[in-house]
Scaffold this motif. Structure first.
Motif, PDB file in Angstrom:
ATOM      1  N   CYS A 136     -10.289  -2.799  18.674  1.00 39.15           N
ATOM      2  CA  CYS A 136      -9.586  -1.531  18.491  1.00 39.15           C
ATOM      3  C   CYS A 136      -8.085  -1.788  18.364  1.00 39.15           C
ATOM      4  N   GLY A 137      -7.387  -0.839  17.769  1.00 34.51           N
ATOM      5  CA  GLY A 137      -5.945  -0.921  17.660  1.00 34.51           C
ATOM      6  C   GLY A 137      -5.325   0.453  17.535  1.00 34.51           C
ATOM      7  N   ILE A 138      -3.992   0.478  17.635  1.00 30.00           N
ATOM      8  CA  ILE A 138      -3.253   1.736  17.592  1.00 30.00           C
ATOM      9  C   ILE A 138      -2.205   1.648  16.494  1.00 30.00           C
ATOM     10  N   ALA A 139      -2.071   2.721  15.728  1.00 31.95           N
ATOM     11  CA  ALA A 139      -1.041   2.801  14.692  1.00 31.95           C
ATOM     12  C   ALA A 139      -0.382   4.175  14.771  1.00 31.95           C
ATOM     13  N   THR A 140       0.772   4.294  14.147  1.00 31.87           N
ATOM     14  CA  THR A 140       1.528   5.540  14.185  1.00 31.87           C
ATOM     15  C   THR A 140       1.871   5.936  12.757  1.00 31.87           C
ATOM     16  N   CYS A 141       1.864   7.243  12.513  1.00 33.68           N
ATOM     17  CA  CYS A 141       2.218   7.735  11.184  1.00 33.68           C
ATOM     18  C   CYS A 141       3.288   8.815  11.307  1.00 33.68           C
ATOM     19  N   PHE A 142       4.356   8.657  10.526  1.00 27.69           N
ATOM     20  CA  PHE A 142       5.436   9.639  10.459  1.00 27.69           C
ATOM     21  C   PHE A 142       5.455  10.225   9.043  1.00 27.69           C
ATOM     22  N   PRO A 143       4.635  11.227   8.757  1.00 26.82           N
ATOM     23  CA  PRO A 143       4.493  11.701   7.369  1.00 26.82           C
ATOM     24  C   PRO A 143       5.709  12.421   6.808  1.00 26.82           C
ATOM     25  N   ASP A 144       6.692  12.762   7.663  1.00 26.10           N
ATOM     26  CA  ASP A 144       7.907  13.413   7.171  1.00 26.10           C
ATOM     27  C   ASP A 144       9.079  12.437   7.045  1.00 26.10           C
ATOM     28  N   THR A 145       8.841  11.166   7.363  1.00 29.15           N
ATOM     29  CA  THR A 145       9.932  10.192   7.396  1.00 29.15           C
ATOM     30  C   THR A 145       9.623   9.052   6.435  1.00 29.15           C
ATOM     31  N   GLU A 146      10.562   8.771   5.529  1.00 30.00           N
ATOM     32  CA  GLU A 146      10.405   7.648   4.612  1.00 30.00           C
ATOM     33  C   GLU A 146      11.255   6.470   5.094  1.00 30.00           C
ATOM     34  N   PHE A 147      10.737   5.249   4.912  1.00 29.15           N
ATOM     35  CA  PHE A 147      11.493   4.061   5.303  1.00 29.15           C
ATOM     36  C   PHE A 147      10.961   2.861   4.518  1.00 29.15           C
ATOM     37  N   SER A 148      11.788   1.864   4.394  1.00 34.68           N
ATOM     38  CA  SER A 148      11.384   0.639   3.701  1.00 34.68           C
ATOM     39  C   SER A 148      11.296  -0.541   4.648  1.00 34.68           C
ATOM     40  N   ARG A 149      11.774  -0.359   5.884  1.00 35.46           N
ATOM     41  CA  ARG A 149      11.760  -1.435   6.866  1.00 35.46           C
ATOM     42  C   ARG A 149      11.048  -0.961   8.123  1.00 35.46           C
ATOM     43  N   GLN A 150      10.074  -1.758   8.578  1.00 34.28           N
ATOM     44  CA  GLN A 150       9.312  -1.428   9.769  1.00 34.28           C
ATOM     45  C   GLN A 150      10.210  -1.498  11.006  1.00 34.28           C
ATOM     46  N   PRO A 151       9.893  -0.718  12.076  1.00 35.17           N
ATOM     47  CA  PRO A 151      10.655  -0.833  13.327  1.00 35.17           C
ATOM     48  C   PRO A 151      10.624  -2.265  13.854  1.00 35.17           C
ATOM     49  N   ALA A 152      11.718  -2.665  14.503  1.00 40.23           N
ATOM     50  CA  ALA A 152      11.825  -4.043  14.994  1.00 40.23           C
ATOM     51  C   ALA A 152      11.037  -4.272  16.270  1.00 40.23           C
ATOM     52  N   GLN A 153      10.681  -3.196  16.952  1.00 42.59           N
ATOM     53  CA  GLN A 153       9.952  -3.305  18.217  1.00 42.59           C
ATOM     54  C   GLN A 153       8.648  -4.052  17.965  1.00 42.59           C
ATOM     55  N   SER A 154       8.396  -5.120  18.745  1.00 38.89           N
ATOM     56  CA  SER A 154       7.298  -6.034  18.424  1.00 38.89           C
ATOM     57  C   SER A 154       5.932  -5.368  18.409  1.00 38.89           C
ATOM     58  N   ASP A 155       5.705  -4.378  19.284  1.00 40.37           N
ATOM     59  CA  ASP A 155       4.388  -3.756  19.312  1.00 40.37           C
ATOM     60  C   ASP A 155       4.190  -2.764  18.171  1.00 40.37           C
ATOM     61  N   LEU A 156       5.246  -2.508  17.386  1.00 41.35           N
ATOM     62  CA  LEU A 156       5.149  -1.563  16.279  1.00 41.35           C
ATOM     63  C   LEU A 156       5.103  -2.259  14.925  1.00 41.35           C
ATOM     64  N   THR A 157       5.516  -3.501  14.890  1.00 42.23           N
ATOM     65  CA  THR A 157       5.622  -4.199  13.608  1.00 42.23           C
ATOM     66  C   THR A 157       4.307  -4.167  12.842  1.00 42.23           C
ATOM     67  N   GLY A 158       4.372  -3.652  11.647  1.00 45.47           N
ATOM     68  CA  GLY A 158       3.201  -3.623  10.770  1.00 45.47           C
ATOM     69  C   GLY A 158       2.205  -2.530  11.064  1.00 45.47           C
ATOM     70  N   THR A 159       2.482  -1.685  12.067  1.00 48.29           N
ATOM     71  CA  THR A 159       1.505  -0.656  12.461  1.00 48.29           C
ATOM     72  C   THR A 159       2.075   0.754  12.345  1.00 48.29           C
ATOM     73  N   VAL A 160       3.114   0.926  11.550  1.00 45.58           N
ATOM     74  CA  VAL A 160       3.720   2.247  11.379  1.00 45.58           C
ATOM     75  C   VAL A 160       3.630   2.643   9.906  1.00 45.58           C
ATOM     76  N   LEU A 161       3.125   3.841   9.660  1.00 43.30           N
ATOM     77  CA  LEU A 161       3.030   4.402   8.320  1.00 43.30           C
ATOM     78  C   LEU A 161       4.062   5.507   8.168  1.00 43.30           C
ATOM     79  N   GLY A 162       4.668   5.603   6.978  1.00 46.76           N
ATOM     80  CA  GLY A 162       5.635   6.652   6.713  1.00 46.76           C
ATOM     81  C   GLY A 162       5.219   7.503   5.540  1.00 46.76           C
ATOM     82  N   ALA A 163       6.093   8.432   5.161  1.00 46.37           N
ATOM     83  CA  ALA A 163       5.788   9.343   4.064  1.00 46.37           C
ATOM     84  C   ALA A 163       5.492   8.581   2.784  1.00 46.37           C
ATOM     85  N   GLN A 164       6.176   7.423   2.580  1.00 45.46           N
ATOM     86  CA  GLN A 164       5.987   6.660   1.354  1.00 45.46           C
ATOM     87  C   GLN A 164       4.579   6.061   1.271  1.00 45.46           C
TER      88      GLN A 164
END
Length: 561
Positions: A136-164
């Motif tokens: 199992c794993g956990i991911a986060t989605c921010f559908p109102d926020t666009e970004f080209s660079r993932q958060p630097a926080q190690s537990d978030l790297t590669g697991t965040v989705l944005g509007a793009q």
């Protein structure tokens, strides 16, 4: 319309061959109720771009005793790899020194905290069912926020989705799942179906027949009181004729009226047509100044009071003449002393019966209740001249709506209208048996089912569409399978399953009615009236049981066979 489409789609989503859940987004047509525009945006993206063969569920809550419920915005599953808990947060998202903000407001809890708690509770719940979840794993989605660079926080790297990412979700999700999954033991048990069951595809509230009967009884008492409140304004009228169709509460109102008059100190005589109804009414009263009689039996009583030798002969000739004899020979020498006469089943009384009522109520209160639609003998009109006031009962509430609907089909003779009753097979069902030898067994099985659903024997009646003179009618049986049965005028009828003819059960009612001997009555010119009367005796549910050969001859029942 949308609700109906949803049910059809959901029902069709199970593989009929393997009995397994098919891949897809749940709910399949629209998201669960939410005020989050962000969740709606993710739902729309998943509906268009969920990777082939994957599963996704919107909004799953898990009850945690003693604590707030745990909730996931979306659960996404790749059967080959594992489960992803997707937390969705709307607004312009920013992170500063480990704190998360949406449109400048601090997020409590932080985006991943809620998902971590939910995942922990989900795994424990599955384990309690003997199921081992896959990685199992956990991911986060921010559908109102666009970004080209993932958060630097190690537990978030590669697991965040944005509007793009919502534009290419079918490509982004596999990558996020790969980054988010934490290695774990191999899955064991039907974990996909278990999650689907927890999510709850569909819940159809059901109530056992026993509880349903009690609830409906309370509703009828309340409605009887409402209708009687209307009739209260007519109490001071000397004579009133009340007309109402099946299910409008005529008998209950007649009994209430008789009790009210007796409570005012009046001597009240209540008359009806059938012996079975008279017995039932008698069991409902405890006032010494209120008496209940079947009218022809009361005529015999008056003859005896007048000193005449009235030997009862159970023949049509005797009963057709006894009332006129009473009016001519007995009443001139008697003063029964009644202050009020209340009549039920007025549509079935003969001219002689009404002559007796007129003499008994002359100068006194006389209330009569009738249902012309249930008149079995067309040559028995009610003498309206006897009544100063008339009142129409219009609210039908006794029978379940599908039962009344089917009864009206027989009254109108419109077979097509009966098709709508198929929408509620618990209220109305037709049981076609392959041969006559199977009918009694099927009736016994239905009685077993009713009792298993909480109904008592006193809630069930089996009605024949033929008269008692027919030797093959079910009324001549003392047992149906393991069940002892009695006639409606038997002293044990109040605690037993009753078998009776449709005609002798008029005025009575039970929660569950089984109608049979259809084939014995189909050739009768009044067949539709017989069926109407039998159907209108049911409060909650009806079963029509006979051979298939008999039932298909009825154009209204044929489509259900």
């Amino acid at each position: 319309m949308l609700h109906g489409i949803f049910l059809a789609t959901a029902a069709g989503a199970l593989d009929d061959n393997r009995g397994m859940l098919k891949p897809g987004l749940w709910p399949p047509n629209k998201p669960r109720t939410t005020e989050s525009h962000a969740e709606l945006a993710v739902y729309e993206a998943l509906a268009k771009q969920l990777p082939k063969g994957w599963y996704a569920w919107h909004s799953l809550r898990i009850r945690v005793p003693g604590h707030p419920d745990a909730e996931a915005d979306f659960i996404i599953a790749d059967p080959a790899r594992g489960i992803l808990i997707l937390e969705v947060k709307g607004g312009r998202i920013e992170e500063c020194d480990g704190l998360w903000f949406s449109n400048g407001k601090l997020l409590k809890p932080a985006p991943r905290e809620q998902a971590h708690r939910f995942l922990s509770e989900l795994l424990q719940l599955l384990q309690s069912k003997g199921i081992q979840a896959p990685p199992c794993g956990i991911a986060t989605c921010f559908p109102d926020t666009e970004f080209s660079r993932q958060p630097a926080q190690s537990d978030l790297t590669g697991t965040v989705l944005g509007a793009q990412d919502l534009r290419w979700l079918d490509q982004a999700l596999p990558e996020v799942l790969q980054e988010a999954l934490i290695k774990g033991p191999c899955a064991k048990g039907p974990w996909l179906q278990a999650i689907h069951d927890l999510w709850g595809e569909r819940w159809v509230p059901e109530m056992g027949f026993g509880l349903q009967a009690r609830v409906e009884k309370e509703d009828r008492i309340r409605l009887d009181e409402e209708q009687f409140a209307v009739l209260q304004g007519l109490m001071e009228n000397t004579s009133v004729l009340v007309t109402g169709g099946a299910g409008t509460g005529k008998t209950a109102l007649a009994l209430t009226l008789a009790r009210k008059l007796a409570g005012r100190g009046k001597r009240v005589l209540m008359l009806c047509f059938t012996e079975a109804l008279a017995r039932w009414l008698h069991e409902q009263i405890d006032q010494p100044n209120l008496a209940v009689w079947a009218i022809k039996r009361y005529a015999v009583e008056l003859l005896r009071q007048a000193g005449r030798d009235a030997v009862v002969e159970d023949t049509p000739k005797f009963w057709s003449g006894v009332v006129l004899e009473t009016v001519v020979e007995a009443l001139p020498t008697l003063d029964p002393g009644w202050d009020a006469v209340v009549v039920d089943e007025g549509q079935d009384l003969t001219d002689d019966d009404w002559m007796l009522i007129e003499e008994l109520s002359r100068g006194k209160h006389c209330w009569a209740f009738r249902d012309p639609e249930q008149s079995f003998w067309p040559d028995r009109p009610t003498p309206d001249r006897l009544f100063q006031t008339r009142y129409q009962l219009s609210k039908k509430y006794r029978c379940a709506a599908p039962i009344l609907q089917l009864a009206q089909c027989y009254l109108s003779g419109n077979p097509e209208a009966g098709m709508l009753c198929a929408l509620d097979p618990e209220s109305v069902a037709v049981r076609a048996c392959p041969g006559s030898g199977n009918v009694l067994e099927r009736i016994a099985n239905e009685i077993d089912r009713f009792k298993g659903s909480g109904l008592a024997a006193s809630d069930i009646a089996v009605l024949s569409l033929r008269g008692a003179a027919e030797p093959g009618a079910i009324v001549h049986r003392e047992r149906i399978g393991p069940h002892q049965v009695v006639r409606a005028d038997n002293p044990e009828a109040g605690s037993s399953v009753v078998t009776e003819t449709f005609l002798r059960f008029k005025g009575l009612e039970r929660s569950a009615i089984i109608i049979t001997d259809v084939g014995l009555a189909l050739d009768k010119p009044d067949y539709r009236k017989r069926m109407y009367i039998a159907l209108s005796r049911a409060l909650s549910t009806v079963r029509i049981i006979d051979t298939r050969d008999s039932l298909i001859r009825d154009p209204i029942l044929c489509p259900f066979c």
